[in-house]
Design an enzyme around this catalytic site. Structure first.
Site, PDB file in Angstrom:
ATOM      1  N   ASP A 333      30.355  31.539  44.859  1.00 44.23           N
ATOM      2  CA  ASP A 333      31.481  30.884  45.523  1.00 44.23           C
ATOM      3  C   ASP A 333      32.221  31.885  46.407  1.00 44.23           C
ATOM      4  O   ASP A 333      31.813  33.035  46.533  1.00 44.23           O
ATOM      5  CB  ASP A 333      32.431  30.268  44.484  1.00 44.23           C
ATOM      6  CG  ASP A 333      33.180  31.320  43.678  1.00 44.23           C
ATOM      7  OD1 ASP A 333      32.898  32.519  43.820  1.00 44.23           O
ATOM      8  OD2 ASP A 333      34.072  30.937  42.899  1.00 44.23           O
ATOM      9  N   ASP A 335      36.049  33.502  47.026  1.00 45.01           N
ATOM     10  CA  ASP A 335      37.385  33.655  46.425  1.00 45.01           C
ATOM     11  C   ASP A 335      38.320  34.262  47.460  1.00 45.01           C
ATOM     12  O   ASP A 335      38.083  35.388  47.911  1.00 45.01           O
ATOM     13  CB  ASP A 335      37.315  34.604  45.214  1.00 45.01           C
ATOM     14  CG  ASP A 335      36.308  34.136  44.180  1.00 45.01           C
ATOM     15  OD1 ASP A 335      36.588  33.155  43.483  1.00 45.01           O
ATOM     16  OD2 ASP A 335      35.236  34.752  44.064  1.00 45.01           O
ATOM     17  N   ASP A 436      37.547  29.026  46.114  1.00 39.93           N
ATOM     18  CA  ASP A 436      38.773  29.192  45.317  1.00 39.93           C
ATOM     19  C   ASP A 436      39.836  29.822  46.206  1.00 39.93           C
ATOM     20  O   ASP A 436      39.624  30.890  46.775  1.00 39.93           O
ATOM     21  CB  ASP A 436      38.527  30.135  44.120  1.00 39.93           C
ATOM     22  CG  ASP A 436      37.672  29.487  43.042  1.00 39.93           C
ATOM     23  OD1 ASP A 436      37.512  28.247  43.086  1.00 39.93           O
ATOM     24  OD2 ASP A 436      37.178  30.217  42.163  1.00 39.93           O
TER      25      ASP A 436
HETATM   26  P1  8DG Z   1      30.027  35.403  42.110  1.00 45.30           P
HETATM   27  O1  8DG Z   1      30.966  34.363  42.604  1.00 45.30           O
HETATM   28  O2  8DG Z   1      29.656  36.424  43.128  1.00 45.30           O
HETATM   29  O3  8DG Z   1      28.851  34.801  41.437  1.00 45.30           O
HETATM   30  O4  8DG Z   1      30.782  36.253  40.997  1.00 45.30           O
HETATM   31  P2  8DG Z   1      32.289  36.656  40.921  1.00 45.30           P
HETATM   32  O5  8DG Z   1      32.959  36.512  42.243  1.00 45.30           O
HETATM   33  O6  8DG Z   1      32.380  37.947  40.238  1.00 45.30           O
HETATM   34  O7  8DG Z   1      32.828  35.605  39.886  1.00 45.30           O
HETATM   35  P3  8DG Z   1      33.915  34.458  39.973  1.00 45.30           P
HETATM   36  O8  8DG Z   1      33.560  33.496  38.896  1.00 45.30           O
HETATM   37  O9  8DG Z   1      34.070  33.893  41.343  1.00 45.30           O
HETATM   38  O10 8DG Z   1      35.236  35.194  39.529  1.00 45.30           O
HETATM   39  C1  8DG Z   1      35.847  36.194  40.297  1.00 45.30           C
HETATM   40  C2  8DG Z   1      36.949  36.806  39.521  1.00 45.30           C
HETATM   41  O11 8DG Z   1      38.014  35.912  39.432  1.00 45.30           O
HETATM   42  C3  8DG Z   1      36.547  37.152  38.094  1.00 45.30           C
HETATM   43  O12 8DG Z   1      36.783  38.501  37.858  1.00 45.30           O
HETATM   44  C4  8DG Z   1      37.445  36.416  37.210  1.00 45.30           C
HETATM   45  C5  8DG Z   1      38.516  35.959  38.132  1.00 45.30           C
HETATM   46  N1  8DG Z   1      39.039  34.657  37.789  1.00 45.30           N
HETATM   47  C6  8DG Z   1      38.468  33.442  37.649  1.00 45.30           C
HETATM   48  N2  8DG Z   1      39.385  32.530  37.278  1.00 45.30           N
HETATM   49  C7  8DG Z   1      40.534  33.212  37.203  1.00 45.30           C
HETATM   50  C8  8DG Z   1      41.834  32.866  36.886  1.00 45.30           C
HETATM   51  O13 8DG Z   1      42.147  31.743  36.606  1.00 45.30           O
HETATM   52  N3  8DG Z   1      42.753  33.883  36.939  1.00 45.30           N
HETATM   53  C9  8DG Z   1      42.419  35.152  37.283  1.00 45.30           C
HETATM   54  N4  8DG Z   1      43.327  36.102  37.317  1.00 45.30           N
HETATM   55  N5  8DG Z   1      41.191  35.490  37.568  1.00 45.30           N
HETATM   56  C10 8DG Z   1      40.287  34.536  37.528  1.00 45.30           C
HETATM   57  O14 8DG Z   1      37.283  33.224  37.844  1.00 45.30           O
HETATM   58 CA    CA Z   2      33.126  34.561  43.368  1.00 47.23          CA
HETATM   59 CA    CA Z   3      35.597  32.103  41.867  1.00 48.77          CA
END
Ligand code: 8DG
Ligand code: CA
Ligand code: CA
Length: 512
Positions: A333, A335, A436
């Protein structure tokens, strides 16, 4: 404050790779494989010397190549070269002198003049310090992930994949403790600058429990683990993996569906299973969301969001976080973190941005959450520091990425021209991408940046370290000293690490 604008991306570890080989340069010395150290030499001189060597029939490869026999550097000590090579993903350097020869540029220039590799003489060699505390050239591995550097490319892929399968299986059984144990063992192996070859090497490492050791031993001896292979073949694991990949579906829901006899996406559709709005969207766009999002796509979405944000709040910044900030070239995804230097200006921004994106037909699904973190209060910190969920104004959405609207390079699964394959071979010019969006007050930005950059394992251990070693509570909003009962402000990630007495670990080395 260290904001990383969407356009200025951090460099990825694959920078160790030299320019592409031209077929017109035949290799004359296949047993001599050079690696040119970019540090101090600079990228353009390195590219020039690479081309020169290749024209002379030499083979030149990146620091991460195991074929390298001669490492050539200009103006660095042997120790600096060792350090650089390790950072670039080299797995086979050690201080005892095995691995390639570390050479000064003089060897290179003499070889180029001679038109062939010249004999290595002592004056060509770079000296390396053998440290007493590192009897095998190997460092002690710190107990917490946040005390270690974990690059994206590492030397123990087969072992970590096996351990992560075990961790996932345990998570599918809701055995959080067991899952964590396997994840931690995998994280340790990811941080090692050498490849584990014998099970005896594990005894000096932290966080490798008996079960992890058994799995590692199987992989070292047989190339695979019978236990992992049998898990991968099991119907339950395969079904859980499939269901939990649907946006909005967690382990609990997937388990329930499995118990009800559901096995496939078709089963879910045919049984008219009661799905939330989020899950319906996840199922509808399942194929697209399975295709990894590449960096160019993430940056293109970042620019659309930046444009939307600027309409409503000039001066606001949009920062790409998550795996892309850690140097990954693809992810599941996108972020994005949004803030504005004038605290308070950001309130209500997300609603406007979402409405605008929606009005442009750019959102296939969205659900938003208001900011519920009203004030920096002790109880808030104590409640939320153990969970990764935070309370920012944020939106979990599915973005409609249109390839026809402006120079986006397509990711895997896409087809020319300007279209991607969809089910039954039809083509279309857009793809669904998970997005996100998080809006943060300026004073909390560094904490949010740290929290959303991940990896999840890194974040989890950072919070554990804070609590257990420092009597502090950290979340994506703030850092709180539980004994002194004070909040510690930070204008950058570096300052947060300083507060914690930790060496700064850059995002590219948080890939635990
Ligand atoms: P990817 O998308 O490349 O597969 O992996 P990623 O970017 O490492 O994983 P991600 O699932 O998109 O999560 C990115 C970071 O965001 C991860 O370290 C955890 C964090 N995260 C969430 N949800 C929440 C939340 O509600 N609050 C906070 N502070 N962090 C969050 O995924
Ligand atoms: Ca991500
Ligand atoms: Ca994410």
């Amino acid at each position: 404050m260290s904001q990383v604008p969407v356009k200025k991306r951090s460099r990825c570890p694959q920078h160790a790779t030299p320019p592409p080989v031209h077929l017109e340069d035949p290799v004359r010395f296949p047993d001599t494989v050079l690696c040119l150290v970019e540090k101090r030499m600079g990228a353009s001189r390195r590219a020039f010397l690479t081309s020169l060597a290749r024209r002379r029939g030499f083979c030149v490869e990146g620091a991460d190549s195991k074929r390298v026999t001669h490492v050539v550097s200009e103006g660095n000590s042997g120790d600096e070269v060792m350090e650089w090579m390790k950072r670039k993903g080299s797995c086979w350097m050690d201080a005892l002198g095995s691995g390639p020869a570390l050479l000064d540029l003089s060897w290179f220039t003499e070889s180029m003049s001679a038109g062939q590799p010249v004999e290595i003489e002592p004056r060509h060699r770079l000296g390396v310090t053998i440290r007493k505390e590192e009897p095998e050239g190997r460092r002690q591995v710190a107990a917490y992930i946040c005390q270690r550097r974990t690059p994206l490319a590492h030397c123990n892929q087969a072992l970590t994949v096996a351990l992560e399968t075990m961790a996932e299986e345990a998570r599918f059984c809701s055995s959080e403790g067991r899952s964590l144990a396997f994840s931690r063992a995998a994280s340790v192996l990811k941080s090692l600058p050498w490849a584990v070859r014998r099970v005896q090497e594990l005894s000096a490492l932290p966080c490798i429990g008996e079960h992890s050791k058994k799995i590692i031993q199987e992989v070292l001896e047989d190339g695979t683990s019978a236990e992992v292979e049998s898990i991968k073949q099991s119907e339950r694991y395969q079904t859980m993996e499939l269901f939990t990949q649907i946006f909005g579906v967690g382990v609990k829901t997937a388990s329930r569906w499995y118990r009800e006899g559901l096995r496939t996406l078709a089963d879910l559709k045919a049984q008219h299973t009661k799905l939330s709005r989020e899950q319906q969207a996840g199922l509808q766009h399942f194929e697209d969301l399975q295709i990894p999002v590449v960096r160019s796509e993430a940056e293109a979405i970042g620019q659309v969001v930046q444009k939307a944000v600027e309409q409503f709040l000039p001066g606001a910044s949009v920062t790409l976080t998550g795996g892309f900030r850690r140097g990954k070239q693809s992810g599941h995804d996108v972020d994005l973190l949004i803030t504005h230097p004038e605290e308070g200006q950001e309130v209500g921004l997300l609603r406007k941005v979402i409405s605008w994106l929606d009005s442009q037909g750019l959102l296939l699904y969205h659900s938003s959450q208001r900011n519920t973190f009203y004030a920096l209060e002790e109880q808030e910190m104590l409640d939320s520091s153990t969970s990764t969920m935070d309370r920012f104004e944020r939106s979990f959405s599915i973005f409609r990425l249109d390839y026809l609207s402006g120079g986006i390079q397509r990711g895997a699964g896409s087809q020319e021209p300007g279209s991607i394959m969809s089910g039954f071979g039809a083509t279309r010019s857009w793809k669904a991408v998970r997005l996100d969006l998080v809006v943060t007050p300026y004073s909390q930005f560094s904490f949010a940046l740290l929290g959303w950059t991940g990896s999840k394992n890194f974040e989890r251990d950072l919070r554990r370290f804070c609590k257990q070693e420092k009597k502090m509570a950290l979340n994506s909003h703030a850092l709180y000293h539980m004994e002194q009962k004070i909040f510690l402000a930070a204008a950058s990630e570096e300052e947060i690490f300083q507060h914690l007495g930790l060496e700064y670990i850059p995002p590219e080395e948080r890939n635990a």
